[in-house]
Design a protein around this motif. Structure first.
Motif, mmCIF file in Angstrom:
data_model
loop_
_atom_site.group_PDB
_atom_site.id
_atom_site.type_symbol
_atom_site.label_atom_id
_atom_site.label_comp_id
_atom_site.label_asym_id
_atom_site.label_seq_id
_atom_site.Cartn_x
_atom_site.Cartn_y
_atom_site.Cartn_z
ATOM 1 N N HIS A 209 0.857 -1.190 0.000
ATOM 2 C CA HIS A 209 0.000 0.000 0.000
ATOM 3 C C HIS A 209 0.889 1.234 0.000
ATOM 4 C CE1 HIS A 209 -4.240 1.461 0.923
ATOM 5 N NE2 HIS A 209 -3.526 2.546 0.671
ATOM 6 N N VAL A 210 0.742 2.032 -1.035
ATOM 7 C CA VAL A 210 1.576 3.209 -1.247
ATOM 8 C C VAL A 210 0.781 4.450 -0.866
ATOM 9 C CG1 VAL A 210 2.757 4.563 -3.013
ATOM 10 C CG2 VAL A 210 2.868 2.073 -3.082
ATOM 11 N N HIS A 211 1.415 5.343 -0.132
ATOM 12 C CA HIS A 211 0.783 6.613 0.241
ATOM 13 C C HIS A 211 1.484 7.735 -0.537
ATOM 14 C CE1 HIS A 211 -1.817 4.811 3.332
ATOM 15 N NE2 HIS A 211 -0.838 3.925 3.416
ATOM 16 N N CYS A 212 2.145 8.660 0.120
ATOM 17 C CA CYS A 212 2.831 9.743 -0.604
ATOM 18 C C CYS A 212 4.310 9.369 -0.769
ATOM 19 C CB CYS A 212 2.690 11.067 0.148
ATOM 20 S SG CYS A 212 1.002 11.691 0.135
ATOM 21 N N ILE A 213 4.682 8.961 -1.964
ATOM 22 C CA ILE A 213 6.060 8.521 -2.213
ATOM 23 C C ILE A 213 6.795 9.455 -3.165
ATOM 24 C CG2 ILE A 213 5.571 6.084 -1.789
ATOM 25 C CD1 ILE A 213 5.474 5.764 -4.894
ATOM 26 N N TYR A 214 6.092 10.433 -3.728
ATOM 27 C CA TYR A 214 6.654 11.297 -4.756
ATOM 28 C C TYR A 214 7.920 11.992 -4.257
ATOM 29 C CZ TYR A 214 1.549 11.211 -4.610
ATOM 30 O OH TYR A 214 0.251 10.837 -4.412
ATOM 31 N N HIS A 215 8.884 12.105 -5.120
ATOM 32 C CA HIS A 215 10.132 12.835 -4.900
ATOM 33 C C HIS A 215 11.106 12.123 -3.969
ATOM 34 C CE1 HIS A 215 7.950 15.800 -6.988
ATOM 35 N NE2 HIS A 215 7.455 16.469 -5.969
ATOM 36 N N HIS A 216 10.627 11.507 -2.891
ATOM 37 C CA HIS A 216 11.535 10.947 -1.898
ATOM 38 C C HIS A 216 11.842 9.480 -2.181
ATOM 39 C CE1 HIS A 216 9.688 14.512 0.026
ATOM 40 N NE2 HIS A 216 10.923 14.696 0.424
ATOM 41 N N LEU A 217 10.803 8.640 -2.196
ATOM 42 C CA LEU A 217 11.007 7.264 -2.647
ATOM 43 C C LEU A 217 10.940 7.207 -4.170
ATOM 44 C CD1 LEU A 217 8.811 5.228 -0.125
ATOM 45 C CD2 LEU A 217 11.247 5.741 -0.001
ATOM 46 N N SER A 218 10.054 7.988 -4.727
ATOM 47 C CA SER A 218 9.761 8.081 -6.165
ATOM 48 C C SER A 218 8.984 6.847 -6.616
ATOM 49 C CB SER A 218 11.015 8.265 -7.014
ATOM 50 O OG SER A 218 11.596 7.039 -7.386
ATOM 51 N N PRO A 219 8.226 6.971 -7.699
ATOM 52 C CA PRO A 219 7.459 5.817 -8.184
ATOM 53 C C PRO A 219 8.316 4.727 -8.808
ATOM 54 C CG PRO A 219 7.176 7.671 -9.655
ATOM 55 C CD PRO A 219 7.906 8.197 -8.454
ATOM 56 N N SER A 220 9.634 4.882 -8.736
ATOM 57 C CA SER A 220 10.529 3.811 -9.202
ATOM 58 C C SER A 220 10.313 2.517 -8.424
ATOM 59 C CB SER A 220 11.989 4.251 -9.065
ATOM 60 O OG SER A 220 12.311 4.505 -7.704
ATOM 61 N N VAL A 221 9.711 2.608 -7.233
ATOM 62 C CA VAL A 221 9.460 1.399 -6.437
ATOM 63 C C VAL A 221 8.323 0.557 -7.017
ATOM 64 C CG1 VAL A 221 10.331 2.450 -4.307
ATOM 65 C CG2 VAL A 221 7.887 2.629 -4.857
ATOM 66 N N LEU A 222 7.457 1.182 -7.805
ATOM 67 C CA LEU A 222 6.250 0.481 -8.256
ATOM 68 C C LEU A 222 6.554 -0.701 -9.184
ATOM 69 C CD1 LEU A 222 3.887 3.548 -8.797
ATOM 70 C CD2 LEU A 222 4.155 2.129 -6.756
ATOM 71 N N PRO A 223 7.417 -0.525 -10.210
ATOM 72 C CA PRO A 223 7.696 -1.691 -11.060
ATOM 73 C C PRO A 223 8.398 -2.832 -10.334
ATOM 74 C CG PRO A 223 9.027 0.209 -11.733
ATOM 75 C CD PRO A 223 8.010 0.700 -10.756
ATOM 76 N N VAL A 224 9.173 -2.524 -9.291
ATOM 77 C CA VAL A 224 9.815 -3.580 -8.500
ATOM 78 C C VAL A 224 8.749 -4.458 -7.845
ATOM 79 C CG1 VAL A 224 11.301 -4.055 -6.511
ATOM 80 C CG2 VAL A 224 11.875 -2.190 -8.085
ATOM 81 N N LEU A 225 7.727 -3.806 -7.288
ATOM 82 C CA LEU A 225 6.653 -4.547 -6.633
ATOM 83 C C LEU A 225 5.851 -5.359 -7.649
ATOM 84 C CD1 LEU A 225 5.582 -1.636 -4.289
ATOM 85 C CD2 LEU A 225 6.533 -3.810 -3.512
#
Length: 407
Positions: free
Chosen positions: A99-115
């Protein structure tokens, strides 16, 4: 035991979305789920057994050298560090759902394809409008703005939508263009949760398919709030002191109406607003939380929410209701769907000083018994429609459908 991985930029109660992230994680842990978190290192973070997998801190208000700024810009767009640390975390914690909340800029959506590549269904709660608008709020110095609709993200640079700055706006424009081309949100999210019907409709207007969206409203645990229905002699605003919150409009309306207003909160406009309110019946109370805040809410005649942006589903409305107080709200974003006009509160046109002044005068004259009746109706509304049980059951049903489909 099922496993939930929650991702958010901050691991402390910095704002409303961070509170939802932490409460959501705690709720599922209480239901017997195994939970883990991924976030960013920050001095104010609460302890987490998963902090070894948090990414390095990026704070845009900090001073950085040239090389640091270049590296930071790359991470904002696409963070290889976040991908690396997430892969390592998943070796220890093979999540069933993320479950993703506010990830912009810091984690970045680069984590999404990994999941997604791991076969983990990913849910994102739309706390703001970032997955449509590069600048989150569909707001710039000229007011409400939807010029980027249809992929015209260069408008974020042309209008300098981020803090009025060219460099920051240009970086976010590049970020948005890259994410759109790669489809990092659209191609990797299983579902987007919208806490308001307004956000559902707005995301569909901007091209999100209906089948990817679920309406699950925020909740308040009314039982932890003591209600007080007696009408006080002041109006209350509590929240951030920023331009989009409309506090300047409230100050000017209060002066016209001769109303007493208490303002709770801090923010970038604090000094400017205090200067404008000098000599009026508007009193700035600073930051308050816990019992101090709830006593101020219970002592109010009504809570005022004068927002001037597409507010989502503000917790302040639910919290006011739980304390037995009606709400005067701006007719913008998700606010109108939370207020039953003349039953749990009143609505005025966003940004309309005269309209808000008229409401303050009307509520100021209203009999105490009438306001108590509306406060009771407000309390009943949250106890019926915005409950913890509803949120839990709808999230469990959503997770179950996604995990079942993934298997």
């Amino acid at each position: 035991m099922q496993r939930l991985l929650s991702l958010n930029s901050y691991h402390y109660r910095r704002g409303g979305s961070d509170v939802v992230y932490m409460e959501h994680d705690a709720m599922f842990r209480g239901l017997g789920w195994d939970t883990a978190q991924m976030s960013m290192h920050h001095p104010r973070n609460v302890a987490s057994p998963w902090s070894d997998y948090f990414v390095d801190e990026i704070e845009f208000g900090n001073q950085y050298g040239l090389l640091e700024k270049v590296g930071m810009a790359g991470k904002v767009i696409y963070s290889l560090e976040a991908q690396r640390k997430l892969r390592a975390l998943l070796e220890r914690f093979p999540a069933d759902v993320a479950h993703v909340h506010c990830i912009y800029h810091h984690l970045s959506p680069s984590v999404l394809p990994v999941l997604r590549k791991r076969g983990i269904p990913v849910v994102l709660t739309a706390h703001d409008l970032k997955i449509a608008c590069p600048a989150y709020k569909m707001l710039n110095a000229g007011g409400i703005c939807e010029q980027c609709k249809g992929g015209r993200v260069w408008n974020v640079v042309r209008n300098r939508c981020l803090r009025g700055g060219l460099a920051t706006s240009a970086l976010v424009g590049v970020e948005s263009a890259v994410h759109k081309v790669l489809g990092v949100y659209r191609n990797n999210l299983a579902r987007v949760v919208a806490p308001s019907r307004f956000y559902m409709d707005k995301l569909m207007e901007w091209g999100w398919p209906r089948e990817m969206l679920s309406y699950i409203p925020n909740y308040v645990d009314a039982q932890v709030h003591r209600a007080a229905f007696d009408a006080g002699d002041y109006f209350l605003y509590f929240g951030r002191l920023a331009v989009e919150k409309g506090v300047r409009t409230l100050i000017r309306a209060a002066v016209k109406a001769g109303a007493s207003v208490k303002v709770v909160g801090t923010g970038p406009l604090e000094a400017e607003l205090q200067a404008e309110a000098a000599g009026t019946r508007v009193e700035f109370m600073g930051f308050r939380s816990g019992d101090e805040l709830w006593e101020l809410v219970r002592g109010a005649r009504a809570v005022v929410l004068p927002s001037e942006w597409y507010e989502n589903a503000p917790m302040s409305v639910l919290e006011a209701y739980a304390c037995g107080k009606p709400v005067i709200g701006a007719r913008i974003g998700g606010i109108p769907e939370m207020i039953v006009a003349d039953e749990t509160g009143w609505l005025f046109e966003s940004g309309d000083v005269e309209g808000l002044a008229a409401e303050l005068e009307e509520v100021g004259r209203a009999p105490g018994g009438r306001l108590a009746e509306m406060g009771r109706a407000a309390r009943e509304l949250v106890e019926r429609d915005f409950t913890r049980d509803r949120y839990r059951d709808e999230m469990l049903a959503l997770y179950g459908s996604l995990v079942g489909a993934a298997r």
